[in-house]
Design a protein around this motif. Sequence first.
Motif, PDB file in Angstrom:
ATOM      1  N   LEU A  40      22.883  24.898  46.446  1.00 62.31           N
ATOM      2  CA  LEU A  40      22.900  24.783  44.992  1.00 62.31           C
ATOM      3  C   LEU A  40      23.033  26.147  44.327  1.00 62.31           C
ATOM      4  CD1 LEU A  40      20.123  22.109  44.443  1.00 62.31           C
ATOM      5  CD2 LEU A  40      22.592  21.815  44.217  1.00 62.31           C
ATOM      6  N   LYS A  41      22.443  27.182  44.927  1.00 60.15           N
ATOM      7  CA  LYS A  41      22.458  28.513  44.325  1.00 60.15           C
ATOM      8  C   LYS A  41      23.865  29.082  44.189  1.00 60.15           C
ATOM      9  CE  LYS A  41      18.042  30.607  45.374  1.00 60.15           C
ATOM     10  NZ  LYS A  41      17.413  31.714  46.100  1.00 60.15           N
ATOM     11  N   ASP A  42      24.703  28.858  45.158  1.00 54.79           N
ATOM     12  CA  ASP A  42      26.019  29.495  45.122  1.00 54.79           C
ATOM     13  C   ASP A  42      27.173  28.498  45.017  1.00 54.79           C
ATOM     14  OD1 ASP A  42      25.479  28.569  47.615  1.00 54.79           O
ATOM     15  OD2 ASP A  42      26.606  30.109  48.628  1.00 54.79           O
ATOM     16  N   ARG A  43      26.874  27.294  44.605  1.00 60.14           N
ATOM     17  CA  ARG A  43      27.923  26.282  44.455  1.00 60.14           C
ATOM     18  C   ARG A  43      29.005  26.746  43.485  1.00 60.14           C
ATOM     19  NH1 ARG A  43      25.546  20.706  44.276  1.00 60.14           N
ATOM     20  NH2 ARG A  43      25.375  21.217  46.457  1.00 60.14           N
ATOM     21  N   ASN A  44      28.621  27.495  42.453  1.00 56.45           N
ATOM     22  CA  ASN A  44      29.610  27.996  41.495  1.00 56.45           C
ATOM     23  C   ASN A  44      30.638  28.886  42.170  1.00 56.45           C
ATOM     24  OD1 ASN A  44      28.552  26.644  39.322  1.00 56.45           O
ATOM     25  ND2 ASN A  44      27.258  28.343  38.687  1.00 56.45           N
ATOM     26  N   PHE A  45      30.222  29.713  43.130  1.00 58.10           N
ATOM     27  CA  PHE A  45      31.168  30.570  43.831  1.00 58.10           C
ATOM     28  C   PHE A  45      32.228  29.725  44.526  1.00 58.10           C
ATOM     29  CE2 PHE A  45      32.831  32.503  47.627  1.00 58.10           C
ATOM     30  CZ  PHE A  45      33.295  33.721  47.157  1.00 58.10           C
ATOM     31  N   ILE A  46      31.800  28.710  45.241  1.00 55.25           N
ATOM     32  CA  ILE A  46      32.741  27.849  45.973  1.00 55.25           C
ATOM     33  C   ILE A  46      33.661  27.126  44.983  1.00 55.25           C
ATOM     34  CG2 ILE A  46      32.923  25.852  47.520  1.00 55.25           C
ATOM     35  CD1 ILE A  46      31.875  28.356  48.952  1.00 55.25           C
ATOM     36  N   ARG A  47      33.113  26.642  43.892  1.00 58.39           N
ATOM     37  CA  ARG A  47      33.901  25.929  42.891  1.00 58.39           C
ATOM     38  C   ARG A  47      34.903  26.864  42.215  1.00 58.39           C
ATOM     39  NH1 ARG A  47      30.306  24.417  38.823  1.00 58.39           N
ATOM     40  NH2 ARG A  47      29.238  23.200  40.385  1.00 58.39           N
ATOM     41  N   GLU A  48      34.494  28.094  41.923  1.00 56.85           N
ATOM     42  CA  GLU A  48      35.357  29.039  41.218  1.00 56.85           C
ATOM     43  C   GLU A  48      36.339  29.758  42.131  1.00 56.85           C
ATOM     44  OE1 GLU A  48      32.595  31.531  39.169  1.00 56.85           O
ATOM     45  OE2 GLU A  48      31.841  29.869  37.955  1.00 56.85           O
ATOM     46  N   ASN A  49      36.171  29.625  43.432  1.00 60.51           N
ATOM     47  CA  ASN A  49      37.052  30.281  44.406  1.00 60.51           C
ATOM     48  C   ASN A  49      37.550  29.271  45.438  1.00 60.51           C
ATOM     49  OD1 ASN A  49      36.666  33.356  43.764  1.00 60.51           O
ATOM     50  ND2 ASN A  49      34.635  32.444  43.677  1.00 60.51           N
ATOM     51  N   PRO A  50      38.269  28.240  45.002  1.00 56.21           N
ATOM     52  CA  PRO A  50      38.687  27.177  45.923  1.00 56.21           C
ATOM     53  C   PRO A  50      39.589  27.665  47.051  1.00 56.21           C
ATOM     54  CG  PRO A  50      39.852  26.973  43.843  1.00 56.21           C
ATOM     55  CD  PRO A  50      38.806  28.041  43.654  1.00 56.21           C
ATOM     56  N   GLU A  51      40.251  28.801  46.842  1.00 54.27           N
ATOM     57  CA  GLU A  51      41.143  29.328  47.890  1.00 54.27           C
ATOM     58  C   GLU A  51      40.371  29.689  49.151  1.00 54.27           C
ATOM     59  OE1 GLU A  51      39.712  32.881  45.554  1.00 54.27           O
ATOM     60  OE2 GLU A  51      40.359  30.870  45.049  1.00 54.27           O
TER      61      GLU A  51
END
Length: 117
Positions: A40-51
């Motif tokens: 949950l803490k870094d889900r934004n990173f994965i979402r914002e960097n789909p590549e």
Amino acid sequence: MDDVNNNETDILTKNGMRLNVKNTCFLHYAPAYGNFTNSLKDRNFIRENPEVQKAQKERDAPAILFIFSSRKEETCAKTAEALTAAGVSVIEKREGGEDPYLIADARGIRWFAFNCV
């Protein structure tokens, strides 16, 4: 990821070199043709960097994703240098910007441990 923290990653490479990487905000493993795990803490990173996920889904080897603090972005370059010197291939890296990251080929790593403080 702008918190500077005391998280560390210990790595033993296949050729016997031991590395200690400081300022690792998050560390994720992905199997061949798989996804990097995310919390949950870094889900934004994965979402914002789909590549990052897309590239791994097409690879026939496991990989490790290091996400570094943006306040310590030099850590990414130093880690890439140390891994390469230890015989571990660096697949991709982003040294600058908000979320510096590095993806390493896990075939060159015997074991790793992430100490989240």
